[in-house]
Write a protein that holds these residues in place. Structure first.
Motif, PDB file in Angstrom:
ATOM      1  N   ASP A  41       0.824  -1.219  -0.050  1.00  0.00           N
ATOM      2  CA  ASP A  41      -0.031   0.027  -0.257  1.00  0.00           C
ATOM      3  C   ASP A  41       0.830   1.293  -0.043  1.00  0.00           C
ATOM      4  N   TYR A  42       1.000   1.957  -1.215  1.00  0.00           N
ATOM      5  CA  TYR A  42       1.724   3.143  -1.322  1.00  0.00           C
ATOM      6  C   TYR A  42       1.038   4.335  -1.760  1.00  0.00           C
ATOM      7  N   THR A  43       1.228   5.384  -1.030  1.00  0.00           N
ATOM      8  CA  THR A  43       0.658   6.625  -1.617  1.00  0.00           C
ATOM      9  C   THR A  43       1.730   7.816  -1.497  1.00  0.00           C
ATOM     10  N   LYS A  44       1.995   8.437  -2.659  1.00  0.00           N
ATOM     11  CA  LYS A  44       2.763   9.565  -2.667  1.00  0.00           C
ATOM     12  C   LYS A  44       1.899  10.883  -2.782  1.00  0.00           C
ATOM     13  N   THR A  45       2.027  11.813  -1.752  1.00  0.00           N
ATOM     14  CA  THR A  45       0.861  12.975  -1.707  1.00  0.00           C
ATOM     15  C   THR A  45       1.895  14.182  -1.895  1.00  0.00           C
ATOM     16  N   LEU A  46       1.385  15.042  -2.853  1.00  0.00           N
ATOM     17  CA  LEU A  46       1.976  16.340  -2.943  1.00  0.00           C
ATOM     18  C   LEU A  46       1.040  17.531  -2.631  1.00  0.00           C
ATOM     19  N   ASN A  47       1.694  18.425  -1.711  1.00  0.00           N
ATOM     20  CA  ASN A  47       0.622  19.339  -1.385  1.00  0.00           C
ATOM     21  C   ASN A  47       1.281  20.721  -1.732  1.00  0.00           C
ATOM     22  N   TYR A  48       0.329  21.568  -2.004  1.00  0.00           N
ATOM     23  CA  TYR A  48       0.475  23.060  -2.414  1.00  0.00           C
ATOM     24  C   TYR A  48      -0.286  24.095  -1.760  1.00  0.00           C
ATOM     25  N   GLY A  49       0.274  25.051  -1.540  1.00  0.00           N
ATOM     26  CA  GLY A  49      -0.540  26.286  -1.111  1.00  0.00           C
ATOM     27  C   GLY A  49      -0.534  26.648   0.363  1.00  0.00           C
ATOM     28  N   TYR A  50       0.035  25.731   1.102  1.00  0.00           N
ATOM     29  CA  TYR A  50      -0.080  25.825   2.667  1.00  0.00           C
ATOM     30  C   TYR A  50       0.878  27.003   3.009  1.00  0.00           C
ATOM     31  N   SER A  51       0.745  27.526   4.196  1.00  0.00           N
ATOM     32  CA  SER A  51       1.616  28.750   4.863  1.00  0.00           C
ATOM     33  C   SER A  51       3.039  27.810   4.936  1.00  0.00           C
ATOM     34  N   SER A  52       4.145  28.618   4.756  1.00  0.00           N
ATOM     35  CA  SER A  52       5.699  27.993   4.889  1.00  0.00           C
ATOM     36  C   SER A  52       5.703  27.857   6.516  1.00  0.00           C
ATOM     37  N   SER A  53       5.111  28.488   7.441  1.00  0.00           N
ATOM     38  CA  SER A  53       5.115  28.198   8.728  1.00  0.00           C
ATOM     39  C   SER A  53       4.745  26.990   9.258  1.00  0.00           C
ATOM     40  N   ILE A  54       3.659  26.275   8.676  1.00  0.00           N
ATOM     41  CA  ILE A  54       3.060  24.978   8.938  1.00  0.00           C
ATOM     42  C   ILE A  54       4.113  23.792   8.742  1.00  0.00           C
ATOM     43  N   ASN A  55       5.092  23.914   7.842  1.00  0.00           N
ATOM     44  CA  ASN A  55       6.119  23.191   7.415  1.00  0.00           C
ATOM     45  C   ASN A  55       5.468  21.741   7.144  1.00  0.00           C
ATOM     46  N   ILE A  56       4.488  22.315   5.716  1.00  0.00           N
ATOM     47  CA  ILE A  56       3.968  20.917   5.148  1.00  0.00           C
ATOM     48  C   ILE A  56       5.122  20.173   4.426  1.00  0.00           C
ATOM     49  N   LYS A  57       4.937  18.780   4.376  1.00  0.00           N
ATOM     50  CA  LYS A  57       5.782  17.865   3.583  1.00  0.00           C
ATOM     51  C   LYS A  57       4.645  17.377   2.639  1.00  0.00           C
ATOM     52  N   ASN A  58       5.561  16.696   1.733  1.00  0.00           N
ATOM     53  CA  ASN A  58       4.940  15.816   0.760  1.00  0.00           C
ATOM     54  C   ASN A  58       5.442  14.257   0.721  1.00  0.00           C
ATOM     55  N   PRO A  59       4.385  13.646   1.870  1.00  0.00           N
ATOM     56  CA  PRO A  59       4.779  12.357   2.431  1.00  0.00           C
ATOM     57  C   PRO A  59       4.685  11.220   1.530  1.00  0.00           C
ATOM     58  N   ASN A  60       5.632  10.360   1.482  1.00  0.00           N
ATOM     59  CA  ASN A  60       5.417   8.987   1.071  1.00  0.00           C
ATOM     60  C   ASN A  60       5.126   8.126   2.331  1.00  0.00           C
ATOM     61  N   ILE A  61       3.815   7.581   1.975  1.00  0.00           N
ATOM     62  CA  ILE A  61       3.263   6.418   2.827  1.00  0.00           C
ATOM     63  C   ILE A  61       3.313   5.118   2.178  1.00  0.00           C
ATOM     64  N   PHE A  62       4.317   4.160   2.775  1.00  0.00           N
ATOM     65  CA  PHE A  62       4.058   2.803   2.219  1.00  0.00           C
ATOM     66  C   PHE A  62       3.976   1.925   3.443  1.00  0.00           C
ATOM     67  N   ASN A  63       3.275   1.036   3.216  1.00  0.00           N
ATOM     68  CA  ASN A  63       2.790  -0.142   4.285  1.00  0.00           C
ATOM     69  C   ASN A  63       3.112  -1.444   3.520  1.00  0.00           C
ATOM     70  N   ALA A  64       3.439  -2.542   4.083  1.00  0.00           N
ATOM     71  CA  ALA A  64       3.693  -3.723   3.461  1.00  0.00           C
ATOM     72  C   ALA A  64       3.623  -4.889   4.530  1.00  0.00           C
ATOM     73  N   TYR A  65       2.991  -6.160   3.926  1.00  0.00           N
ATOM     74  CA  TYR A  65       3.165  -7.229   4.915  1.00  0.00           C
ATOM     75  C   TYR A  65       3.140  -8.545   4.115  1.00  0.00           C
ATOM     76  N   VAL A  66       3.809  -9.605   5.001  1.00  0.00           N
ATOM     77  CA  VAL A  66       3.788 -10.937   4.132  1.00  0.00           C
ATOM     78  C   VAL A  66       2.770 -11.754   5.018  1.00  0.00           C
ATOM     79  N   GLU A  67       2.159 -12.723   4.492  1.00  0.00           N
ATOM     80  CA  GLU A  67       1.291 -13.373   5.497  1.00  0.00           C
ATOM     81  C   GLU A  67       1.407 -14.853   4.602  1.00  0.00           C
ATOM     82  N   ARG A  68       1.070 -15.757   5.873  1.00  0.00           N
ATOM     83  CA  ARG A  68       0.966 -17.209   5.607  1.00  0.00           C
ATOM     84  C   ARG A  68      -0.037 -17.999   6.267  1.00  0.00           C
TER      85      ARG A  68
END
Length: 975
Positions: free
Chosen positions: A863-890
């Protein structure tokens, strides 16, 4: 000569056989007992020659076999929800085309056993219901029903587990038409196995009375109804999960890797009409089983400002398979029981109890900008630890002594308590200068027990379509809170005492009665007369004590931060509705009159407030069914909204010292017009789904804020002339006004295209909304000169399209790639270099999630999502996160009873929460901490055993029928 006769006979025989085998078209149609067509019906033909063929009825319920040989045919006809039928025909030997009489199918009242259905119709449209067959959306064995919801076009499951349909959030869940755990949505979606569910219904619910009478007023709630498979109606399902792991945070000073653990227990027992469910949860991975309304404490004195922050964060959902977007980090502890049974022939009971005790740590940064004539910027950095405790109990008794009477009574109880410790660093900036800064340390406790009782009675008169309905409700809600904010000012003049002790004691008592009588005036038309009385009494006593300046160990009452008032609000509503019910459409037209009266008194200064109003409230709805797969729905209603007492009382409330509030006794109630239009279409031939909804809201006398910004400091002469102005220095006063010009228009749409037996599906959808909001502002200078009032029109456009492509090959792959775009753009009519507060927030999500099944019992999930954020105030310290989860199941053990999973979450360690809220001329942007990177090793053990048996009486509960006196939409009988 003998041979000549034989030759002639042989030739004649061949001619006869050839004539008998001449192909001809055979056509017909399939309808129900009301003569409504049944598109998507399966029709199989077999001739005496042994030939056979299968076709599906088109959108008009018609079918055609273009080339049929033989004179004797047998048709086998089936349709989901109807009894199968086998019919034999003998055709004329002339070879001419044959048009058969309509084939009539009856509604199914028991499990189909005669006809084998080939293929599954995934969607059925009803008046207020869209029904999806679970069998059409294949998931892995033992998967929760949430995995099915994620595949259904038009249904969205957020990462926090909330479910929405066509842009509107699902607010309640039912199982076979009865509330499950009080309607708590995620208690069902995350825990009920998809294997036991027959269908998923998304319902526009107008309440019990509307379901019985067919007369619908007001805006409906979106609810989810899950129907249990009849072959799973006897048996049990149990699942237990235990897991342990650790954070995987970077090695930095002050950062420690904490232990992560999880323990989950689900147990469901079905025994005909009896159902028992137990859910338990113990973890520190931000996974919770139940949702509750949080207890509300008193304001934190001279601290907080409106909007933003981690305050009031309610932990929700997530699962053991994805990163949650719950704010903060929570240790969750909860358990719940749901019960349902049939006591005798006439009494059905169902109810639930749930308990939770959590601890949440939240770290947030909030920026609030006020673009008034005297603009200001407030910042807040908060650290908060809260320990909420919740109990919730509800019980339903449905009594049906005979076919003419029905009574439902529901007692409820809930308790919400919380302990909070917080530290806030706040500052206020004007003209690029910090003129106020302080640190606030607060200890708070609150308790809020609530008791309620509701009831509903329906009587249907014998041998007629007359209906009498009586509803009643009563409740008492208490709230007791203690707050101790201690403020340490470092810049500027204190606007509130430095040490406060605040006691809040409030109570709201409510009761109401509603009556409805329906009279038939023709074969398909009805008149409905209704009356409703609602009465509310509210008392609120808020006392603030502060330390004496001369004697710092003694407290005294501080009236400016205290308030004590009582008020009553009473409405009486009279209405008349006219309704037509036809086979393909129904129409409702109505009008109501509602006088209302609000009386209140502020006990601190004996200032009284009395407001009387009268509103005309119209209503209209129209539903047209082109076919069972195509429908159009229009709805209009008007509603009034009375101002709250604190918006009316003509005194200034300094409970929040930075943002005092002053009421306006001349406020009028709002009146809102709501219009909605919805069109649904589904193709049985292609499986295509098209949904579109339009809505428009317009409000007269909209209650809006007038924000008045005061100078940081008044001159000595000004204070000498009016000493009370000292309390307004460096504050933003909020007053209320009525204003016209507010409206909102929106649309949502969805197109879904499956192919290759739904192995591949392309989904395109989205939402768009435009809002025209109103706000006012003024400013006061150091000499108490106030500027003329300025009107600001905030035009907000939101647009959120998405594109998804799914592939689902059983036991091979179940995956989706997607893109989502979000635009939130606000333009203000008042714009200067100082007050340029237009916002243009955008985000783009690109991602992939799925599961690959290998070596039969292994699963690889990603499960991978790349988010690109635009337009926030610079003082909020907005990031463009990469969220990646994974699992192996038996999977292993007999019947796949055991599952071992190794999972890693937020592998890039970038999970943070951002939000922005626009209210008039105020914009609030927030950044909140969330659970970061960690791993977890879990073991799950399952046991289940089912045997098929139909319920003893599938029509219990609401009486059957459909029109007036019919069952609730999407109801169904008990299990």
């Amino acid at each position: 000569m003998k041979y000549l006769y034989l030759i002639l006979a042989f030739v004649c025989l061949n001619i006869s056989i050839s004539a008998a085998q001449t192909a001809r078209p055979v056509s017909g149609s399939v309808v129900d007992t009301t003569k409504l067509t049944l598109p998507g019906s399966n029709v199989k033909i077999r001739t005496e020659l042994g030939d056979s063929s299968v076709t599906i009825a088109d959108v008009n319920g018609k079918f055609t076999f273009p080339s049929v040989k033989g004179n004797k045919i047998t048709l086998t006809v089936s349709s989901i929800g109807f009894e199968g039928l086998i019919k034999h025909y003998t055709l004329h030997g002339d070879g001419k085309p044959v048009v058969l009489d309509p084939i009539v199918l009856r509604s199914a009242t028991k499990q189909l056993g005669v006809v084998t259905i080939v293929g599954v119709n995934p969607v059925v449209f009803k008046e207020d219901t869209v029904q999806y067959s679970v069998a059409a959306y294949k998931v892995r064995e033992n998967a929760p029903i949430e995995d099915v919801l994620k595949k259904i076009p038009g249904v969205d499951v957020a990462t926090d587990g909330t479910v929405s349909s066509q842009g509107k959030q699902i607010t309640k869940v039912r199982v076979n038409g009865k509330d499950f755990f009080g309607g708590d949505v995620q208690s069902a979606t995350k825990n009920l196995p998809a294997d036991v569910i027959e269908s998923v219904q998304i319902i526009d619910d107008y309440g019990d009375q509307a379901n019985l009478t067919g007369v619908k007023t007001g805006e409906p709630n979106k609810i989810l109804n899950l129907t249990i498979r009849k072959d799973k109606n006897y048996g049990y399902f149990g699942q237990a999960t235990a897991g342990d792991g650790s954070d995987l945070l970077p090695k930095e000073p002050g950062v420690t890797n904490a232990n992560r653990y999880i323990g989950l227990l689900n147990f469901f027992k079905f025994k005909g009409d009896q159902q028992i469910s137990v859910l338990g949860n113990l973890n520190n991975t931000n996974v919770n089983t139940f949702s509750y309304g949080s207890a509300t404490g008193g304001a934190a004195g001279g601290g907080g400002f409106g909007g933003g922050g981690g305050r009031g964060n309610a932990l929700r959902g997530g699962s053991t398979g994805s990163t949650t977007n719950a704010n903060g980090i929570t240790n969750a502890r909860s358990i719940g029981l749901n019960f349902r049974d049939q006591w005798g022939k006439n009494l059905s009971v169902y109810g639930s109890y749930s308990f939770s005790n959590n601890t949440t740590f939240t770290n947030s940064t909030t920026l609030q900008t006020n673009s008034s004539a005297n603009p200001s910027t407030s910042t807040q950095q908060s650290q908060e630890t809260s320990t909420p405790t919740n109990h919730r109990f509800n019980f339903n008794l449905e009594w049906k002594p005979d076919t003419l009477n029905y009574l439902k009574v529901t007692p409820t109880f809930s308790y919400a308590g919380t302990d909070v410790n917080s530290v806030d660093n706040q500052s206020l900036i004007r003209d690029n200068v910090t003129n106020l800064a302080y640190t606030s340390t607060t200890i708070s406790t609150s308790t809020a027990p609530n008791y309620g009782l509701t009831g509903f009675f329906n009587h249907r008169f014998k041998n007629s379509k007359r209906n009498l309905n009586i509803g009643f409700n009563a409740s008492t809600n208490k709230n007791n809170a203690y707050d101790n904010p201690i403020n340490n000012y470092t810049v500027g003049i204190p606007t509130a005492p430095e040490n406060q002790v605040i006691y809040t004691d409030s109570r709201t008592n409510t009761y109401g009665v509603n009556l409805s009588y329906q009279e038939p005036i023709g074969k398909v038309s009805f008149l409905e007369f209704n009356y409703a009385l609602n009465h509310t009494f509210t008392s609120s006593d808020k006392e603030t004590d502060t330390l004496y300046t001369s004697t710092p160990d003694l407290y005294h009452r501080y009236d400016l931060l205290s308030n004590n008032y009582n008020y009553t609000f009473t409405t009486n509503r009279f209405g008349l509705n006219y309704r037509i019910v036809e086979k393909k459409y129904n129409l409702t037209l109505g009008v109501g009159g509602q006088p209302s009266k609000l009386d209140g008194i502020n006990l601190m200064n004996n200032v009284s407030t009395s407001v009387s109003t009268f509103n005309i409230i119209p209503a209209a709805s129209f539903n047209y069914n082109f076919s069972r797969s195509q429908s159009l729905r229009f709805n209009y209603n008007g509603s009034s909204n009375q101002p709250a007492f604190n918006q009316l009382q003509p005194v200034t409330d300094f409970s929040n010292a930075l943002y005092p509030v002053q009421g306006n006794p001349n406020l009028k109630p709002e009146f809102t017009n709501n219009v909605s239009l919805r069109y649904n279409a589904f193709s049985f031939q292609t499986g295509n789904i098209f949904l579109i909804g339009l809505n428009y809201t317009q409000t007269d006398h909209k209650i809006v804020q007038n924000i008045i910004s005061y100078a940081p400091k008044f001159t000595a002469a000004t204070l000498a002339a009016d000493p009370s102005l000292k309390n307004y220095q460096n504050t933003t006063l909020i007053r209320y006004l009525n204003s016209d010009g507010y409206y909102s228009a929106g649309a949502n749409f969805l197109y879904s295209k499956p192919w290759s037996e739904r192995k591949y599906t392309l989904i395109f959808g989205g939402q768009v909304n435009y809002t025209n909001n109103i706000g006012y502002s003024q400013s006061v200078d150091a000499e108490n000169n106030i500027t003329p009032i300025e009107k600001n029109i905030a035009k907000t456009l939101t647009f959120a399209p998405q594109l998804r492509f799914r592939t689902n090959i059983t036991d091979v792959i179940d995956a989706e790639i997607f893109s989502r775009y979000s635009l939130n753009k606000t333009d203000n009519s008042l714009n200067t270099p100082l007050t340029n507060q237009n916002t243009n927030i955008r985000s783009l999500d690109l991602g992939i999630n799925g599961k690959n099944y290998v070596w039969k019992d292994w699963t690889l999930s990603y499960d991978y999502t790349k988010t690109l954020n635009y337009g926030y105030s610079s003082s909020i310290n907005i990031k463009n996160p990469n969220i990646f989860n994974a699992y192996v199941e038996r999977r292993f053990l007999k019947d796949h009873r055991g599952t071992l999973r190794f999972a890693a979450y937020d592998l890039f360690n970038e999970n943070t929460g951002f939000s922005t809220v626009t209210n008039g001329r105020t914009v609030t942007q927030t950044n909140v901490n969330r659970l970061g990177r960690y791993y977890l090793l879990t073991f799950t053990f399952r046991l289940q055993k089912f045997s098929g048996k139909a319920p003893s009486n599938p029509d219990r509960g609401f009486r059957g029928g459909g029109g007036p006196g019919g069952p609730p939409r999407g109801g169904g009988g008990p299990m």
